[in-house]
Design a protein around this motif. Sequence first.
Motif, PDB file in Angstrom:
ATOM      1  N   ARG A  56       0.841  -1.194   0.000  1.00 49.27           N
ATOM      2  CA  ARG A  56       0.000   0.000   0.000  1.00 49.27           C
ATOM      3  C   ARG A  56       0.878   1.247   0.000  1.00 49.27           C
ATOM      4  NH1 ARG A  56      -4.956  -1.794   0.002  1.00 49.27           N
ATOM      5  NH2 ARG A  56      -5.204  -3.872   0.888  1.00 49.27           N
TER       6      ARG A  56
ATOM      7  N   ASN B  43     -14.577   2.266  -4.022  1.00 50.09           N
ATOM      8  CA  ASN B  43     -13.178   2.699  -4.174  1.00 50.09           C
ATOM      9  C   ASN B  43     -12.586   2.105  -5.460  1.00 50.09           C
ATOM     10  OD1 ASN B  43     -10.903   4.083  -3.348  1.00 50.09           O
ATOM     11  ND2 ASN B  43     -10.229   2.526  -1.895  1.00 50.09           N
TER      12      ASN B  43
ATOM     13  N   LYS C 144     -12.962  -4.159  -6.933  1.00 53.63           N
ATOM     14  CA  LYS C 144     -13.583  -5.482  -6.859  1.00 53.63           C
ATOM     15  C   LYS C 144     -14.958  -5.548  -7.533  1.00 53.63           C
ATOM     16  CE  LYS C 144     -12.796  -7.978  -3.122  1.00 53.63           C
ATOM     17  NZ  LYS C 144     -11.841  -8.991  -3.616  1.00 53.63           N
TER      18      LYS C 144
ATOM     19  N   SER D  91      -3.914   4.792  -2.380  1.00 54.17           N
ATOM     20  CA  SER D  91      -5.069   4.756  -1.477  1.00 54.17           C
ATOM     21  C   SER D  91      -6.277   5.447  -2.100  1.00 54.17           C
ATOM     22  CB  SER D  91      -4.713   5.381  -0.139  1.00 54.17           C
ATOM     23  OG  SER D  91      -4.239   6.687  -0.337  1.00 54.17           O
TER      24      SER D  91
ATOM     25  N   GLY E 260     -15.359  -4.471  -1.961  1.00 56.09           N
ATOM     26  CA  GLY E 260     -14.057  -3.840  -1.817  1.00 56.09           C
ATOM     27  C   GLY E 260     -13.924  -2.953  -0.601  1.00 56.09           C
ATOM     28  N   SER E 261     -12.745  -2.348  -0.518  1.00 52.51           N
ATOM     29  CA  SER E 261     -12.444  -1.455   0.591  1.00 52.51           C
ATOM     30  C   SER E 261     -13.267  -0.181   0.465  1.00 52.51           C
ATOM     31  CB  SER E 261     -10.955  -1.109   0.562  1.00 52.51           C
ATOM     32  OG  SER E 261     -10.640  -0.466  -0.666  1.00 52.51           O
TER      33      SER E 261
ATOM     34  N   ARG F  80     -10.995   6.539   1.558  1.00 51.91           N
ATOM     35  CA  ARG F  80     -10.765   7.443   2.689  1.00 51.91           C
ATOM     36  C   ARG F  80     -11.944   8.406   2.781  1.00 51.91           C
ATOM     37  NH1 ARG F  80      -5.512  10.542   1.872  1.00 51.91           N
ATOM     38  NH2 ARG F  80      -6.043  10.376  -0.338  1.00 51.91           N
TER      39      ARG F  80
ATOM     40  N   TYR G 166     -21.306   0.663   4.201  1.00 53.09           N
ATOM     41  CA  TYR G 166     -21.902  -0.569   3.675  1.00 53.09           C
ATOM     42  C   TYR G 166     -23.202  -0.905   4.411  1.00 53.09           C
ATOM     43  CZ  TYR G 166     -18.215  -1.836   0.351  1.00 53.09           C
ATOM     44  OH  TYR G 166     -17.367  -1.879  -0.734  1.00 53.09           O
TER      45      TYR G 166
ATOM     46  N   THR H 249     -16.245  -7.464   1.714  1.00 54.93           N
ATOM     47  CA  THR H 249     -15.300  -6.505   2.290  1.00 54.93           C
ATOM     48  C   THR H 249     -14.771  -7.124   3.570  1.00 54.93           C
ATOM     49  OG1 THR H 249     -14.934  -4.169   2.809  1.00 54.93           O
ATOM     50  CG2 THR H 249     -16.962  -5.156   3.642  1.00 54.93           C
ATOM     51  N   GLU H 250     -13.960  -6.374   4.306  1.00 55.29           N
ATOM     52  CA  GLU H 250     -13.402  -6.934   5.534  1.00 55.29           C
ATOM     53  C   GLU H 250     -13.305  -5.876   6.620  1.00 55.29           C
ATOM     54  OE1 GLU H 250      -9.186  -7.685   5.956  1.00 55.29           O
ATOM     55  OE2 GLU H 250      -8.771  -6.805   4.005  1.00 55.29           O
TER      56      GLU H 250
ATOM     57  N   GLU I  88      -8.906 -12.512   5.414  1.00 56.60           N
ATOM     58  CA  GLU I  88      -9.756 -11.359   5.741  1.00 56.60           C
ATOM     59  C   GLU I  88     -10.671 -11.701   6.917  1.00 56.60           C
ATOM     60  OE1 GLU I  88     -10.091  -9.687   1.115  1.00 56.60           O
ATOM     61  OE2 GLU I  88     -11.654 -10.988   1.943  1.00 56.60           O
TER      62      GLU I  88
ATOM     63  N   SER J 254     -10.751  -9.925  10.455  1.00 58.02           N
ATOM     64  CA  SER J 254     -11.982  -9.217  10.825  1.00 58.02           C
ATOM     65  C   SER J 254     -12.555  -9.713  12.143  1.00 58.02           C
ATOM     66  CB  SER J 254     -13.040  -9.397   9.728  1.00 58.02           C
ATOM     67  OG  SER J 254     -12.552  -8.928   8.482  1.00 58.02           O
TER      68      SER J 254
END
Lengths: 307, 307
Positions: free
Chosen positions: A27, B8, B38, B108, B138-139, B142, B149, B167-168, B189, B193
């Motif tokens: 990252r 994202n 994703k 990011s 996905g993530s 920021r 979600y 997601t996680e 993940e 989590s």
Amino acid sequence: MILTVTPNPALDVTYRFPELHLGATNRVAGADRRAGGKGVNVARVLHALGHPVTATAPLAGPTGAAIRADLDRSGIRHACVDAAEGDSRRTVTAIETGTGRATCLNESGPVLSEDALGLLCDRVEELIPAARALVLSGSLPRGAPADTYLRLVRIGRAAGRPVLLDTEGEPLLAALPAGPDLVKPNADELARSTGCADPAEGARLLLERGARAAAVSLGAAGLLLRTRAGAWRARPHRTLTGNPTGAGDALAAAFARAAARGQPWHEALAEAVALAAAAVARPLAGDVCPGTAAEFAPRVEITPDAC
Amino acid sequence: MILTVTPNPALDVTYRFPELHLGATNRVAGADRRAGGKGVNVARVLHALGHPVTATAPLAGPTGAAIRADLDRSGIRHACVDAAEGDSRRTVTAIETGTGRATCLNESGPVLSEDALGLLCDRVEELIPAARALVLSGSLPRGAPADTYLRLVRIGRAAGRPVLLDTEGEPLLAALPAGPDLVKPNADELARSTGCADPAEGARLLLERGARAAAVSLGAAGLLLRTRAGAWRARPHRTLTGNPTGAGDALAAAFARAAARGQPWHEALAEAVALAAAAVARPLAGDVCPGTAAEFAPRVEITPDAC
């Protein structure tokens, strides 16, 4: 002003990571994006030194637009030409912040069309009367003929302006008959271009083939200069660790400034070595550290070299 | 149609090299640039399978424009929203062609403003009546709150549509009370989590907290599925070497297709494992190899798991 030409410009993207892991997802901890390519870096150094400069390059697509926007943001005067096809290239440099190790991923960039090359040559013709020196830097884009620099050197020479050429291989060798005033390969580039492992011998060969002078950078060992008047070595008083990317462009900026002032090349040696050190002290190509330059300049050891 | 949401998104840039050398300049031998993230990959797989799909995502700046252009070029129907600020992110994957080793450098991405998040939620509200399933993947960018979600799962559930969430971490845990129909972490993940090293225990925990089903991908070992009706394991008949990036998105596509058809999750297991293998067989995320899917699907071994 000094005119710099970058036939194969780039958007230089720098990503920072604590450490880079091969085969894993890394990252990005920090990122910079800016206009690059060797001639653009020379222009950036000259601009930082307060010397009037104009950068030209063919730009294409959205990445070309990003290069232009960064030149505007940086206050570097530019007169780029539109290369209609493709998208300008990017280079991605991954810097590991712990060790400073830099891993570069360089795109090759778009093919330069004959039309775009014509526009670039026209732009140089148009700007050369106002220029006090012409700097031609970097690799040639795909599609550009090997005699591209020959053509550009001739434009500068015909206008009576000193021409500095910083490239390697066939584009360098092909340009020598036009008599560039200074060629500036580093030792590796010189060896690859001439087949001579010895820099002094390689420099001599470049002069035999038409270059009026050759400055060969030797990394931490400094610089070897050969002109028709003699040969010199210039050594920094101490070794600096850092990022060598851009050191060659800082050297070129120092020599260009000397040319614009009408100084002989050997009078630029101390400033050249000092600016190269000042570039090594900064992580991004085109940046120079004024403190390092001021420390190194008066301490550079210059000795005549056997001819 | 199936609606996929990618909060994202990215422009996925893939560079190929014979070998990658750390601390050196590596010249890109080949490059691909395409829309990713994703949910976009899920849409790409569904599109390749001939299933109607619409992708939505917030896009910003010139990189957002490049993502949109690639979706157009790929023929993937999309209904993205404009996030006024910043520039969408890029991921750079360096693939060594000899070994297939993939090293990813992931930006990011820009901060998602409250306004842009509002536009994204409005777009999902607007499209959900026409959708047969909703895939959230996905993530989070920021700036997006951890309950993003949760909010999107609620929109799908309120419309009576099956919701798949991939997601996680906190964004996953925060969304569970809204009762997503399927959550789909991989084993790593899930462990990160929930803190459970055992996938069966982790899956049980996700159901206790509100998920209606959990599919845990176990890499080459296949898949663990837990629903309120039971638990199953699905194993491929052989191990495939290749690029695991995108295998999870192919799994999600298979489950989304089952949901759109009204099938229970366990009836999608064979296709899910086969499509994941078909993704591993292709170097770019979102691509699936039809031959591999056809070879694997009839041979997937499905066994009930102890509850």
